[in-house]
Design a protein around this motif. Structure first.
Motif, PDB file in Angstrom:
ATOM      1  N   VAL A 175       0.519   1.813  -5.095  1.00 15.14           N
ATOM      2  CA  VAL A 175      -0.903   2.112  -5.316  1.00 15.14           C
ATOM      3  C   VAL A 175      -1.066   2.828  -6.662  1.00 15.14           C
ATOM      4  CG1 VAL A 175      -2.860   3.496  -4.485  1.00 15.14           C
ATOM      5  CG2 VAL A 175      -1.480   2.169  -2.857  1.00 15.14           C
ATOM      6  N   GLY A 176      -0.152   3.737  -6.960  1.00 15.00           N
ATOM      7  CA  GLY A 176      -0.190   4.474  -8.230  1.00 15.00           C
ATOM      8  C   GLY A 176      -0.112   3.540  -9.432  1.00 15.00           C
ATOM      9  N   SER A 184       0.805  -1.220   0.000  1.00 12.34           N
ATOM     10  CA  SER A 184       0.000   0.000   0.000  1.00 12.34           C
ATOM     11  C   SER A 184       0.846   1.282   0.000  1.00 12.34           C
ATOM     12  CB  SER A 184      -0.972  -0.015   1.188  1.00 12.34           C
ATOM     13  OG  SER A 184      -0.242  -0.132   2.388  1.00 12.34           O
ATOM     14  N   HIS A 185       2.134   1.135  -0.252  1.00 13.20           N
ATOM     15  CA  HIS A 185       2.956   2.340  -0.458  1.00 13.20           C
ATOM     16  C   HIS A 185       2.359   3.123  -1.636  1.00 13.20           C
ATOM     17  CE1 HIS A 185       6.226   4.920  -1.787  1.00 13.20           C
ATOM     18  NE2 HIS A 185       6.773   4.752  -0.593  1.00 13.20           N
ATOM     19  N   ARG A 186       2.366   4.450  -1.548  1.00 13.92           N
ATOM     20  CA  ARG A 186       1.640   5.228  -2.574  1.00 13.92           C
ATOM     21  C   ARG A 186       2.157   4.981  -3.999  1.00 13.92           C
ATOM     22  NH1 ARG A 186       4.904   9.833  -3.468  1.00 13.92           N
ATOM     23  NH2 ARG A 186       6.380  10.097  -1.759  1.00 13.92           N
ATOM     24  N   ASP A 187       3.432   4.663  -4.149  1.00 21.21           N
ATOM     25  CA  ASP A 187       3.951   4.377  -5.494  1.00 21.21           C
ATOM     26  C   ASP A 187       3.357   3.085  -6.058  1.00 21.21           C
ATOM     27  OD1 ASP A 187       5.415   6.647  -5.290  1.00 21.21           O
ATOM     28  OD2 ASP A 187       7.388   5.672  -5.200  1.00 21.21           O
TER      29      ASP A 187
END
Ligand SMILES: [Zn+2]
Length: 298
Positions: free
Chosen positions: A95-96, A90-93
């Motif tokens: 997720v991106g 679930s790290h934003r990268d």
């Protein structure tokens, strides 16, 4: 059309132009600098592997670092692999990239060949996500099928993507092999020390047409064009002790200075070797090759 999509297509066009100028291996500083669109600079790289430039909705590029002698990014069957950033799905990268997969957004894959040099592949799509192995699967598509006016029909293109991805993998392997071998030999011919990169090749010790062949640096020798051809054609051999041998009948020939200095004087010289142990030519591979050289040499 969204701003994000417009920038993406502009990035593809810019890359196409850069490859026409520099060839298909691009320096990192060029990718970091990027291009200017509507007065705004759009870099293609950052220190992170998954990169979303400011004002874009999705990541634009995914970058892999150059690896050691064994390369598991492209060696498995099927599509390309791309490791998560870190171990948190679930790290934003991460997720991106998952959002780019969901919305079928075309990206750029930057394949690190040697430190500071990358091959750019585009458009690529995130085809699958496996949180178990912390890996995304990446498929390559045909750049000519995508434009500002014509977004790609993603669903219909799956067989084409599988085919193009397999071709790209072969190309990444070959170019990767060339760059890694020439880099390991400090950009010189292992026989004659010629230092012009345009005149250098990565010769396979065991040819890549043989089942025993490996695309690893220890199955390669950096050679200039002349010595590559002489090596491939068994005019010159290399013993497992790294000593150059010129074929008997060629040694007896008398001809101009090219034969004398370029070939005959190499006899019994030691080849130039990589500095790193793991990049040294494998003695077993050399022996395989040397046996065949000896067969034609009698
Ligand atoms: Zn040479």
């Amino acid at each position: 059309m969204s701003f994000d999509y417009e920038i993406r297509i502009a990035a593809f066009d810019w890359l196409k132009g850069q490859v026409a100028i520099h060839g298909d291996v691009l320096p990192r500083r060029l990718l970091e600098k990027g291009f200017v669109h509507s007065g705004q600079r759009i870099p293609l790289m950052s220190p992170q592997g998954i990169f979303r430039p400011k004002r874009l909705d999705y990541p634009l590029t995914i970058t892999t670092a150059p690896e050691g002698p064994y390369d598991d990014r492209v060696s498995t069957d099927g599509l390309l692999n791309y490791r998560y950033r870190g171990s948190d799905p679930s790290h934003r990268d991460n997720v991106g990239l998952r959002q780019a997969m969901r919305d079928k957004v075309p990206l750029i894959y930057l394949y690190g060949v040697v430190p500071g040099k990358y091959m750019a592949v585009w458009p690529v799509y995130i085809a699958a996500d496996d949180p178990g192995s912390l890996t995304f699967t990446v498929a390559v598509d045909d750049a000519s099928m995508i434009s500002v006016e014509r977004p790609m029909d993603y669903e219909l293109a799956e067989p084409r993507r599988a085919y193009i991805t397999s071709q790209v993998k072969v190309r990444l392997h070959q170019r990767g092999f060339r760059e890694r071998v020439i880099d390991a030999y400090r950009i010189q011919c292992a026989f004659c020390r010629l230092r012009h990169e345009e005149l250098l090749d990565a010769a396979h010790i065991i040819p890549d047409t043989e089942p025993e062949s490996r695309p690893t640096v220890n199955n390669g020798i950096a050679l200039c064009k002349l010595h590559h051809a002489a090596f491939d054609n068994f005019i010159i051999g290399v013993s497992p002790g790294y000593i150059i041998e010129v074929r008997e009948d060629v040694l007896k020939e008398h001809d101009g200075p090219m034969l004398q200095h370029g070939i005959k004087e190499l006899h019994r010289q030691r080849i130039i070797l990589p500095r790193r142990e793991e990049f040294m030519p494998d003695k077993g591979f050399l022996e395989w090759r040397y046996e065949r050289f000896k067969e034609v040499s009698v």
